[in-house]
Design an enzyme around this catalytic site. Structure first.
Site, PDB file in Angstrom:
ATOM      1  N   THR A  35       0.827  -1.206   0.000  1.00  0.00           N
ATOM      2  CA  THR A  35       0.000   0.000   0.000  1.00  0.00           C
ATOM      3  C   THR A  35       0.867   1.264   0.000  1.00  0.00           C
ATOM      4  O   THR A  35       0.594   2.190  -0.783  1.00  0.00           O
ATOM      5  CB  THR A  35      -0.973  -0.012   1.203  1.00  0.00           C
ATOM      6  OG1 THR A  35      -1.807  -1.171   1.101  1.00  0.00           O
ATOM      7  CG2 THR A  35      -1.841   1.242   1.227  1.00  0.00           C
ATOM      8  N   MET A  38       1.988   1.920  -3.453  1.00  0.00           N
ATOM      9  CA  MET A  38       0.889   2.416  -4.289  1.00  0.00           C
ATOM     10  C   MET A  38       0.659   3.897  -4.027  1.00  0.00           C
ATOM     11  O   MET A  38       0.461   4.683  -4.962  1.00  0.00           O
ATOM     12  CB  MET A  38      -0.388   1.616  -4.044  1.00  0.00           C
ATOM     13  CG  MET A  38      -1.534   2.032  -4.954  1.00  0.00           C
ATOM     14  SD  MET A  38      -3.079   1.134  -4.662  1.00  0.00           S
ATOM     15  CE  MET A  38      -3.597   1.894  -3.111  1.00  0.00           C
ATOM     16  N   GLU A  43       1.103   9.561  -5.751  1.00  0.00           N
ATOM     17  CA  GLU A  43       1.651  10.901  -5.540  1.00  0.00           C
ATOM     18  C   GLU A  43       2.525  11.313  -6.718  1.00  0.00           C
ATOM     19  O   GLU A  43       2.491  12.462  -7.163  1.00  0.00           O
ATOM     20  CB  GLU A  43       2.468  10.962  -4.249  1.00  0.00           C
ATOM     21  CG  GLU A  43       1.632  10.970  -3.001  1.00  0.00           C
ATOM     22  CD  GLU A  43       2.410  11.467  -1.803  1.00  0.00           C
ATOM     23  OE1 GLU A  43       2.616  12.706  -1.695  1.00  0.00           O
ATOM     24  OE2 GLU A  43       2.830  10.631  -0.990  1.00  0.00           O
ATOM     25  N   HIS A  69      -7.158   0.649  -0.902  1.00  0.00           N
ATOM     26  CA  HIS A  69      -6.398  -0.358  -1.644  1.00  0.00           C
ATOM     27  C   HIS A  69      -7.349  -1.532  -1.835  1.00  0.00           C
ATOM     28  O   HIS A  69      -7.635  -2.264  -0.897  1.00  0.00           O
ATOM     29  CB  HIS A  69      -5.151  -0.756  -0.854  1.00  0.00           C
ATOM     30  CG  HIS A  69      -4.125  -1.452  -1.680  1.00  0.00           C
ATOM     31  ND1 HIS A  69      -2.829  -1.578  -1.269  1.00  0.00           N
ATOM     32  CD2 HIS A  69      -4.194  -2.049  -2.898  1.00  0.00           C
ATOM     33  CE1 HIS A  69      -2.133  -2.231  -2.188  1.00  0.00           C
ATOM     34  NE2 HIS A  69      -2.948  -2.532  -3.178  1.00  0.00           N
ATOM     35  N   ARG A 113      -2.002  18.296  -2.861  1.00  0.00           N
ATOM     36  CA  ARG A 113      -0.616  18.774  -2.923  1.00  0.00           C
ATOM     37  C   ARG A 113      -0.651  20.292  -2.826  1.00  0.00           C
ATOM     38  O   ARG A 113      -1.650  20.913  -3.190  1.00  0.00           O
ATOM     39  CB  ARG A 113       0.064  18.354  -4.235  1.00  0.00           C
ATOM     40  CG  ARG A 113       0.127  16.846  -4.428  1.00  0.00           C
ATOM     41  CD  ARG A 113       0.948  16.438  -5.627  1.00  0.00           C
ATOM     42  NE  ARG A 113       2.376  16.648  -5.417  1.00  0.00           N
ATOM     43  CZ  ARG A 113       3.157  15.856  -4.687  1.00  0.00           C
ATOM     44  NH1 ARG A 113       2.643  14.793  -4.083  1.00  0.00           N
ATOM     45  NH2 ARG A 113       4.439  16.107  -4.567  1.00  0.00           N
TER      46      ARG A 113
END
Length: 130
Positions: A35, A38, A43, A69, A113
């Site tokens: 995870t 991933m 990102e 997930h 972000r």
């Protein structure tokens, strides 16, 4: 930043290997794509989508991610993360992220972000140790 617009898409890919399993990351006891790996791929897809549109002294940093997930990926299978910029709120960017292996959708989520000035950011971080 003028060309930054909602709808920008990004992508990043990797092959599941011994080095990015849940066992290697310490996040689980099964040798499948982790995870945390991933999340990093998601990102990276988001970062890749906006980086070309930022000023030379700018970059983005991840500040929040909510993911599910959904399916395990065995070693040897390719994983592709895709992002789409959903909104721009000042310096905050919000993305839809998804990850797929060769067989199915394995993860979905929302990722935030922030646009930062690299040097100013690093100065603040380094000030913590002085």
């Amino acid at each position: 930043m003028a060309d930054l617009q909602v709808g920008l898409k990004g992508e990043s890919s990797i092959t599941a290997s011994e080095s990015n399993t849940a066992v290697a990351y310490g996040s689980g006891g099964v040798p499948v794509f982790a995870t945390p790996a991933m999340v990093a791929l998601m990102e990276n897809a988001a970062m890749n989508s906006v980086e070309p549109y930022l000023a030379p002294k700018q970059t983005t940093v991840g500040t929040r991610i909510e993911i599910t997930h959904k399916a395990a990926t065995p070693i040897g299978m390719k994983v592709v993360a895709k992002s789409e910029l959903l909104s721009i709120e000042g310096k905050k960017l919000v993305f839809k992220v998804e990850a797929f292996d060769d067989k199915e959708l394995i993860g979905t989520g929302i990722h935030e972000r922030f646009i930062i000035l690299k040097e100013k950011f690093l100065q603040r971080v380094l000030a913590k140790i002085n």
